[in-house]
Design a protein around this motif. Structure first.
Motif, mmCIF file in Angstrom:
data_model
loop_
_atom_site.group_PDB
_atom_site.id
_atom_site.type_symbol
_atom_site.label_atom_id
_atom_site.label_comp_id
_atom_site.label_asym_id
_atom_site.label_seq_id
_atom_site.Cartn_x
_atom_site.Cartn_y
_atom_site.Cartn_z
ATOM 1 N N ASN A 52 2.920 12.563 18.588
ATOM 2 C CA ASN A 52 3.157 13.544 17.528
ATOM 3 C C ASN A 52 1.969 13.556 16.564
ATOM 4 O O ASN A 52 1.863 12.701 15.682
ATOM 5 N N ILE A 53 1.067 14.514 16.729
ATOM 6 C CA ILE A 53 -0.171 14.558 15.950
ATOM 7 C C ILE A 53 0.119 14.798 14.465
ATOM 8 O O ILE A 53 -0.414 14.115 13.582
ATOM 9 N N GLU A 54 0.980 15.786 14.182
ATOM 10 C CA GLU A 54 1.244 16.163 12.782
ATOM 11 C C GLU A 54 1.848 15.011 11.995
ATOM 12 O O GLU A 54 1.399 14.686 10.886
ATOM 13 N N GLU A 55 2.874 14.359 12.564
ATOM 14 C CA GLU A 55 3.522 13.250 11.847
ATOM 15 C C GLU A 55 2.589 12.047 11.724
ATOM 16 O O GLU A 55 2.642 11.309 10.737
ATOM 17 N N THR A 56 1.742 11.833 12.736
ATOM 18 C CA THR A 56 0.761 10.748 12.653
ATOM 19 C C THR A 56 -0.156 10.965 11.465
ATOM 20 O O THR A 56 -0.397 10.049 10.664
#
Length: 537
Positions: free
Chosen positions: A288-292
């Motif tokens: 999960n790029i955004e949450e990372t």
């Protein structure tokens, strides 16, 4: 291999030497396992039956039918290991039988003396990974720690009931805290009912202070455990990442509660930032790029506020580390542009720290940042920027390196020169590419001559070839011809001496083909060489 029973009867089989100390701790283990009360969320972690043989085995030297049947029908084998254990052939036979059942990964050791090499029976020493499944509870003349034994046995309980150990351990510790809280509430109610209101207020305040300190220690412990064990846990159990996200998010909620009760200190705020980095790491492993990025930015925001405009060494180092870790997360997720942004932020802070504190550790961190920037820029095909990053790394490492004559350092610089040269080559900056291929070739030659390693010889040949090609494109024809011919000679030598699979003829053919475009008067000679090597190939 011995055939295992289909239906498991025992959760654990206790194997031990019938000596006073071994017998005493084995009885305690038996009691603790069968009386273990699992946390509400993990009711399945319930140990129902444990096998412990009270009598010595018969003189016949063969395991009794009862014991063999119990071994076959047990989920886990726990071996009590003391300095007396290796003398027991029966313990060794029980371990060997469990191995033959194909359950080596379900064998645990409880080490009650210091040295496993002295305490382990022969078969136990052969069990793969047993060092990672060894519980350590020292049994001295004063006895042993019951608390330590209970904590260690959680690993056996988790294995016997197929529950994740970390989840069970955290749930058990939180239940213990809840019990302490309940006891405090009961005491408070009693004091109120007794009319001792002022004493109640004082005790309540004291209780909440102790509660927050204990809870804070627990959360710190959990954060440290996740920080050190997260990657290996997810490697072993790929589906665990979402569960870890939940655990780490719960820890943030606990920290918020502690900060509300006890006030915010730099220590607790720093713990929360670290927890956000762990959360980012867990999100990274879910893809999960955004949450990372969101979790990483929360950590960075906290560390920036702590560092402020001060020159505090620790706070600025924490900030640099948070930028660097975020760069690593983004690189892992193939978000190379974002990775470069965070690496450059980290590099700026490390540069500041390097100037202020003259510490080589910051210089090393800065060099690593530039190496990561170079790789990410290369993967984005930003070749001039990639080359510049590698050159920056070279400059820093030269200052850090005392002995440029060692093979290890020469190899490091040869590779770095080669990386920079390749980037300049792809950017069609041929003069700069030739400069760094020349440096790389010089070092690879030294390394090859000192070691006679075929791979180093191959690196030398390739560097010579690339050096010649870039000189040819830069219209330095005589030098180009010299290095191209030298690459052909060295390649031929490489094939004859050590690396038959390396084909110098195609290399020379392409070399001469490129030479055709260097200058007209050499065309005929170049064509002759291409023809000659083509037929040899």
């Amino acid at each position: 291999m011995i055939k295992a029973e289909q239906n498991t009867v025992y959760d654990a089989f206790l194997s031990y030497r019938h000596k006073p100390r071994d017998n005493k701790i084995c009885k305690k283990v038996h009691t603790l396992l069968e009386t273990f009360r699992p946390p509400r969320r993990y009711k399945e972690a319930d140990i129902k039956r444990v096998f412990r043989d009270d009598a010595e085995l018969p003189v016949a030297g063969v395991l009794s039918d009862t014991i063999e049947a119990a071994l076959k029908s047990s989920r886990v084998l726990l071996v009590i290991c003391s300095k007396d254990t290796p003398e027991s052939q029966w313990v060794d036979k029980e371990v060997r039988t469990f191995i033959e059942l194909g359950r080596s990964d379900k064998i645990y050791a409880l080490l009650i003396d210091d040295d496993p090499q002295i305490c382990f029976p022969p078969s136990l020493k052969l069990v793969p990974g047993i060092e990672n499944r060894t519980l350590r509870v020292k049994y001295t003349a004063k006895g042993f720690s019951r608390k330590k034994l209970k904590e260690e046995l959680l690993r056996v309980i988790a294995a016997a009931t197929s529950i994740n150990f970390e989840h069970l351990r955290i749930a058990t510790r939180r239940r213990r805290l809840s019990c302490s809280i309940l006891a405090g509430v009961v005491l408070s109610l009693f004091l109120i009912a007794s009319g001792l209101y002022s004493l109640y207020q004082w005790l309540t305040a004291s209780y909440y202070y102790i509660y927050t300190q204990r809870e804070e220690l627990l959360i710190k412990d959990i954060i440290d455990d996740i920080n050190s064990n997260l990657t290996s846990a997810v490697e072993n159990i790929p589906a665990a990442a979402p569960a870890l996200v939940k655990i780490i998010s719960d820890n943030n909620d606990y920290l918020d509660r502690m900060m509300t009760i006890d006030g915010s200190t730099d220590s607790t705020i720093g713990d929360k930032a670290r927890n956000y980095l762990n959360l980012a790491r867990a999100y990274m492993l879910t893809g999960n790029i955004e949450e990372t990025q969101n979790a990483s930015e929360e950590a960075i925001k906290i560390y920036k506020a702590l560092a402020g405009k001060s020159n505090d060494e620790k706070k600025n180092n924490d900030l640099a580390t948070s930028y660097n870790l975020t760069g690593i997360f983004m690189q892992y997720l193939s978000e190379y542009e974002k990775a470069v942004y965070y690496y450059e932020k980290a590099a700026a802070v490390y540069t500041k720290l390097e100037k202020l504190f003259k510490n080589n550790e910051y210089s090393e961190s800065l060099a690593v940042c530039y190496d990561s920037i170079g790789l990410c820029q290369f993967l984005q095909k930003n070749y001039p920027e990639a080359a510049e990053a590698f050159i920056n790394e070279i400059d820093i490492r030269k200052k850090l390196t005392d002995d440029l004559s060692s093979n290890e350092n020469q190899m490091m610089f040869a590779d770095l020169y080669s990386y920079a040269a390749a980037c300049y080559n792809l950017a069609t900056e041929n003069e700069k590419a030739a400069k760094y291929y020349n440096k790389a070739a010089h070092l690879y030659k030294k390394l090859y001559e000192n070691s006679n390693e075929p791979e180093l010889h191959k690196s030398y040949v390739v560097s010579l070839y690339n050096l010649g090609i870039n000189l040819a494109y830069d219209k330095k024809n005589s030098e180009a011809e010299y290095y191209l011919r030298l690459s052909v000679v060295e390649a031929d030598k490489l094939v004859r001496e050590s690396m038959a699979e390396f084909d110098p003829y195609y290399l020379s053919m392409y070399a001469m083909y490129d030479l055709l475009y260097a200058y007209d008067e050499k065309k005929e000679e170049a064509l002759d060489m291409v023809h000659y090597y083509f037929h040899r190939a």
